[in-house]
Design an enzyme around this catalytic site. Structure first.
Site, PDB file in Angstrom:
ATOM      1  N   HIS A 391       0.174   0.131  -0.525  1.00 44.73           N
ATOM      2  CA  HIS A 391      -0.784   0.741   0.399  1.00 44.73           C
ATOM      3  C   HIS A 391      -2.202   0.244   0.179  1.00 44.73           C
ATOM      4  O   HIS A 391      -3.084   0.481   1.027  1.00 44.73           O
ATOM      5  CB  HIS A 391      -0.732   2.265   0.255  1.00 44.73           C
ATOM      6  CG  HIS A 391      -0.815   2.992   1.562  1.00 44.73           C
ATOM      7  ND1 HIS A 391      -1.636   2.602   2.588  1.00 44.73           N
ATOM      8  CD2 HIS A 391      -0.165   4.101   2.013  1.00 44.73           C
ATOM      9  CE1 HIS A 391      -1.508   3.431   3.609  1.00 44.73           C
ATOM     10  NE2 HIS A 391      -0.612   4.345   3.288  1.00 44.73           N
ATOM     11  N   ASP A 395      -2.014  -0.706   5.765  1.00 47.69           N
ATOM     12  CA  ASP A 395      -1.786   0.689   6.122  1.00 47.69           C
ATOM     13  C   ASP A 395      -0.444   0.862   6.823  1.00 47.69           C
ATOM     14  O   ASP A 395       0.227  -0.102   7.191  1.00 47.69           O
ATOM     15  CB  ASP A 395      -2.917   1.190   7.030  1.00 47.69           C
ATOM     16  CG  ASP A 395      -4.269   1.169   6.338  1.00 47.69           C
ATOM     17  OD1 ASP A 395      -4.297   1.452   5.122  1.00 47.69           O
ATOM     18  OD2 ASP A 395      -5.273   0.862   7.005  1.00 47.69           O
TER      19      ASP A 395
END
Length: 414
Positions: A391, A395
């Site tokens: 992450h 995204d």
């Protein structure tokens, strides 16, 4: 006399373990003849001799781990080659001469340059001065056992200071149970379990998985894919495919590689604090072997046909199980594919193969009733596809778009 050192068997590798010596002092050694088998976190490989001559002194016993560039052995070079029957006396004389010239090993407690990374990490964690340890290894080298012995002694001293008595043997009962000794932790009988020594590969897998989950905030998502067309395509082509058993994996790998073309942000690796996006797709293929999980790489996977990928993957799988992967097979992967469906899995949560930022799995193909157009129900071949991603690098919107595009491509096959 030449010295052979521990090579760097793969990018980011810092140490290796000698599994087996194929030669002993006094044996003749030909150029490129295998000296020993070495195992690292990435691969187990035979080390070819860079010199021709006679094996002199072996510095590293089997089972010991040393850092890259540390000496492994010496080779007494000879000019030309000698007939086999003449080699034995030459070897014996050479070794005797080397023994006479070599000074007796002396402890050198300031050799910080030859402390293995494992020893250094253990000493740092427990605030131990390595220079103060009289090492039990060759030439006074400090080993992990030396450091662990100090740690154990400190724990015993701390326990004694707290008034905890030393462990006493538990009282055995006929049915194998034990009566706890007051104030002492109960210890299971020795025949209740086996102590499994961890190989260098298994230890490194553990370290890398822990590092990946600790450093990277990993997210996960899964989509359901209708692969009825792929199943039919594979059935048609499998009959005429010669030499390799055609599985779903080459189709899946090819589709992943081409989908990455449209999502270059997924085809990336961390290099320190920098994120590098790659133009070529070097696809890692996760393979479960008897030694542990390995991830050899198919370079430029996007440029290969499904047939070409099938042959490359089949070759990697065969050599992985035989322990014959080469260093170059393990380097520069940019994204990883995992075929967890081969084990019957229908959903999994893979761990990202650090320093890459993404890994995708193909799960088991299952035939089941599905609602299709006009609310009709049909029997379709369905497969879950799961993606784990770092992450920090991207995204959920980007990862979801990649997974949706992969689904669309897979459903168009056939």
């Amino acid at each position: 006399m030449a010295t052979v050192t521990m090579p760097q068997l793969g990018e980011s590798v810092t140490e290796g373990t000698v599994l087996q010596w194929f030669k002993q002092p006094g044996d003749g050694v030909a150029l490129d003849e295998s000296l020993c088998e070495i195992e690292t976190e990435k691969v187990a490989a035979e080390l070819p001799s860079p010199f021709e001559g006679t094996l002199g002194e072996i510095f590293v016993p089997e089972g010991e781990t040393i850092p890259v560039d540390a000496p492994l052995c010496t080779i007494i070079e000879v000019a030309g080659s000698a007939p086999e029957e003449e080699m034995a006396p030459v070897a014996a004389a050479a070794v005797d001469g080397a023994a006479a010239e070599a000074p007796a090993p002396t402890a050198d407690h300031s050799r910080a340059g030859v402390y293995s990374p494992v020893v250094q990490r253990l000493a740092t964690r427990h605030d131990i001065d390595l220079a103060a340890i009289a090492g039990s290894g060759r030439g006074g080298r400090v080993t992990r056992k030396d450091v662990q012995a100090i740690i154990d002694e400190r724990e015993r001293e701390a326990a004694a200071a707290d008034g905890i008595p030393p462990a006493a043997a538990p009282l055995p009962l006929p049915d194998g149970e034990v009566v706890p000794t007051p104030g002492v932790a109960t210890v299971a009988p020795s025949d209740a379990y086996d102590v499994v020594p961890l190989s260098a590969t298994r230890r490194k897998i553990a370290e890398n998985m822990a590092r990946s989950t600790a450093e990277a905030p990993q997210a996960w998502m899964m989509l359901e894919v209708d692969v009825t067309g792929l199943v039919a395509l594979r059935t048609r082509e499998r009959e005429r495919f010669v030499g390799v058993d055609l599985t779903y994996l080459p189709y899946f790998a090819s589709t992943v590689a081409h989908t990455l073309t449209d999502f270059p942000e997924m085809n990336a690796r961390w290099h320190g604090d920098e994120l590098h996006r790659y133009r070529r797709v070097n696809l890692g293929i996760a393979i479960a072997t008897e030694r542990g999980l390995v991830v050899p790489v198919v370079p430029n996977a996007r440029d290969l046909s499904v047939a070409g990928l099938a042959r490359r993957i089949d070759d990697l799988v065969a050599r992985a199980h035989a322990g014959k992967l080469r260093i170059e097979d393990m380097e520069a992967g940019t994204f990883t594919v995992n075929n967890t469906g081969a084990f019957g899995s229908i959903a999994s949560n893979p761990i990202v193969n650090h320093p890459q930022i993404g890994i995708v799995t193909m799960e088991r193909v299952v035939r089941r009733p599905v609602v299709v157009d006009d609310d009709a129900i049909a029997i379709r071949s369905m497969m879950n596809v799961a993606l784990s991603f770092d992450h920090r690098a991207l995204d959920g919107a980007e990862a979801g778009a990649f997974l949706a595009a992969l689904k669309e491509r897979l459903e168009a096959l056939g």
